[in-house]
Write a protein that holds these residues in place. Structure first.
Motif, PDB file in Angstrom:
ATOM      1  N   GLY A  63       0.847  -1.183   0.000  1.00 12.47           N
ATOM      2  CA  GLY A  63       0.000   0.000   0.000  1.00 12.47           C
ATOM      3  C   GLY A  63       0.885   1.236   0.000  1.00 12.47           C
ATOM      4  O   GLY A  63       2.108   1.144   0.044  1.00 12.47           O
ATOM      5  N   GLN A  64       0.267   2.365  -0.065  1.00 12.03           N
ATOM      6  CA  GLN A  64       1.035   3.585  -0.097  1.00 12.03           C
ATOM      7  C   GLN A  64       0.292   4.655   0.685  1.00 12.03           C
ATOM      8  O   GLN A  64      -0.932   4.739   0.624  1.00 12.03           O
ATOM      9  CB  GLN A  64       1.225   4.040  -1.542  1.00 12.03           C
ATOM     10  N   ILE A  65       1.050   5.462   1.441  1.00 10.75           N
ATOM     11  CA  ILE A  65       0.455   6.588   2.158  1.00 10.75           C
ATOM     12  C   ILE A  65       1.296   7.820   1.880  1.00 10.75           C
ATOM     13  O   ILE A  65       2.458   7.729   1.491  1.00 10.75           O
ATOM     14  CB  ILE A  65       0.368   6.333   3.682  1.00 10.75           C
ATOM     15  N   SER A  66       0.701   8.951   2.092  1.00 10.48           N
ATOM     16  CA  SER A  66       1.406  10.221   1.951  1.00 10.48           C
ATOM     17  C   SER A  66       1.332  10.921   3.300  1.00 10.48           C
ATOM     18  O   SER A  66       0.253  11.045   3.882  1.00 10.48           O
ATOM     19  CB  SER A  66       0.742  11.071   0.873  1.00 10.48           C
ATOM     20  N   ILE A  67       2.475  11.360   3.799  1.00 12.24           N
ATOM     21  CA  ILE A  67       2.525  12.007   5.108  1.00 12.24           C
ATOM     22  C   ILE A  67       2.954  13.453   4.917  1.00 12.24           C
ATOM     23  O   ILE A  67       3.989  13.731   4.325  1.00 12.24           O
ATOM     24  CB  ILE A  67       3.519  11.284   6.043  1.00 12.24           C
ATOM     25  N   LYS A  68       2.139  14.343   5.426  1.00 11.43           N
ATOM     26  CA  LYS A  68       2.475  15.758   5.370  1.00 11.43           C
ATOM     27  C   LYS A  68       3.117  16.124   6.701  1.00 11.43           C
ATOM     28  O   LYS A  68       2.542  15.888   7.770  1.00 11.43           O
ATOM     29  CB  LYS A  68       1.209  16.582   5.139  1.00 11.43           C
ATOM     30  N   ALA A  69       4.340  16.654   6.645  1.00  7.72           N
ATOM     31  CA  ALA A  69       5.072  16.990   7.865  1.00  7.72           C
ATOM     32  C   ALA A  69       6.018  18.141   7.567  1.00  7.72           C
ATOM     33  O   ALA A  69       6.325  18.417   6.401  1.00  7.72           O
ATOM     34  CB  ALA A  69       5.859  15.772   8.350  1.00  7.72           C
ATOM     35  N   PRO A  70       6.516  18.791   8.612  1.00  7.42           N
ATOM     36  CA  PRO A  70       7.520  19.842   8.391  1.00  7.42           C
ATOM     37  C   PRO A  70       8.765  19.274   7.699  1.00  7.42           C
ATOM     38  O   PRO A  70       9.120  18.110   7.897  1.00  7.42           O
ATOM     39  CB  PRO A  70       7.852  20.328   9.803  1.00  7.42           C
ATOM     40  N   LEU A  71       9.393  20.090   6.884  1.00  7.33           N
ATOM     41  CA  LEU A  71      10.541  19.631   6.106  1.00  7.33           C
ATOM     42  C   LEU A  71      11.676  19.112   6.980  1.00  7.33           C
ATOM     43  O   LEU A  71      12.347  18.145   6.603  1.00  7.33           O
ATOM     44  CB  LEU A  71      11.053  20.753   5.198  1.00  7.33           C
ATOM     45  N   ASP A  72      11.890  19.729   8.153  1.00  5.41           N
ATOM     46  CA  ASP A  72      12.980  19.255   9.004  1.00  5.41           C
ATOM     47  C   ASP A  72      12.696  17.854   9.555  1.00  5.41           C
ATOM     48  O   ASP A  72      13.605  17.039   9.705  1.00  5.41           O
ATOM     49  CB  ASP A  72      13.276  20.247  10.136  1.00  5.41           C
ATOM     50  N   VAL A  73      11.431  17.533   9.838  1.00  5.54           N
ATOM     51  CA  VAL A  73      11.067  16.190  10.320  1.00  5.54           C
ATOM     52  C   VAL A  73      11.285  15.175   9.203  1.00  5.54           C
ATOM     53  O   VAL A  73      11.841  14.093   9.428  1.00  5.54           O
ATOM     54  CB  VAL A  73       9.611  16.162  10.824  1.00  5.54           C
ATOM     55  N   LEU A  74      10.845  15.508   8.000  1.00  7.13           N
ATOM     56  CA  LEU A  74      11.049  14.611   6.863  1.00  7.13           C
ATOM     57  C   LEU A  74      12.537  14.397   6.585  1.00  7.13           C
ATOM     58  O   LEU A  74      12.970  13.277   6.302  1.00  7.13           O
ATOM     59  CB  LEU A  74      10.342  15.162   5.618  1.00  7.13           C
ATOM     60  N   ALA A  75      13.314  15.460   6.691  1.00  6.73           N
ATOM     61  CA  ALA A  75      14.755  15.349   6.470  1.00  6.73           C
ATOM     62  C   ALA A  75      15.397  14.443   7.520  1.00  6.73           C
ATOM     63  O   ALA A  75      16.274  13.637   7.194  1.00  6.73           O
ATOM     64  CB  ALA A  75      15.402  16.733   6.482  1.00  6.73           C
ATOM     65  N   ARG A  76      14.964  14.586   8.785  1.00  3.41           N
ATOM     66  CA  ARG A  76      15.488  13.702   9.843  1.00  3.41           C
ATOM     67  C   ARG A  76      15.151  12.247   9.572  1.00  3.41           C
ATOM     68  O   ARG A  76      15.980  11.360   9.756  1.00  3.41           O
ATOM     69  CB  ARG A  76      14.891  14.106  11.210  1.00  3.41           C
ATOM     70  N   PHE A  77      13.910  11.999   9.142  1.00  2.00           N
ATOM     71  CA  PHE A  77      13.498  10.629   8.860  1.00  2.00           C
ATOM     72  C   PHE A  77      14.299  10.052   7.688  1.00  2.00           C
ATOM     73  O   PHE A  77      14.785   8.923   7.755  1.00  2.00           O
ATOM     74  CB  PHE A  77      11.999  10.582   8.560  1.00  2.00           C
TER      75      PHE A  77
END
Length: 91
Positions: free
Chosen positions: A51-65
């Motif tokens: 499956g696939q999901i899209s997560i909207k988050a602050p750019l710094d959180v996405l960069a950390r992940f």
């Protein structure tokens, strides 16, 4: 000009005696139980259910992940599973 196809090399793949296999024998071989001495069967060709999901988050959180996944050489799905397992053990 392309080379001609050498069909004589295909003879090595013919069955000994050239006799076709009958369907009853094929069914018997397919129903034969797998024992310790028989080779392992091929894995199933059924598609993996993804499956696939899209997560909207602050750019710094996405960069950390992304950095966390890259540093540990894991896919996003693997890292998400690890993080969820750790969260569930914490409770």
């Amino acid at each position: 000009m392309p080379r001609s196809l050498d069909l004589s090399r295909l003879q090595q793949f013919e069955r000994a005696g050239g006799e076709p296999r009958n369907e009853a024998r094929q069914e018997q071989e397919a129903e034969r139980p797998v024992t310790e001495t028989s080779p392992e069967r091929w894995p199933s060709r059924e598609p993996v259910r993804d499956g696939q999901i899209s997560i909207k988050a602050p750019l710094d959180v996405l960069a950390r992940f992304r950095k966390l996944c890259k540093d540990d050489r894991r896919t996003y799905a693997d890292m998400l599973s690890i993080l969820m397992d750790a969260y569930e053990r914490r409770d």
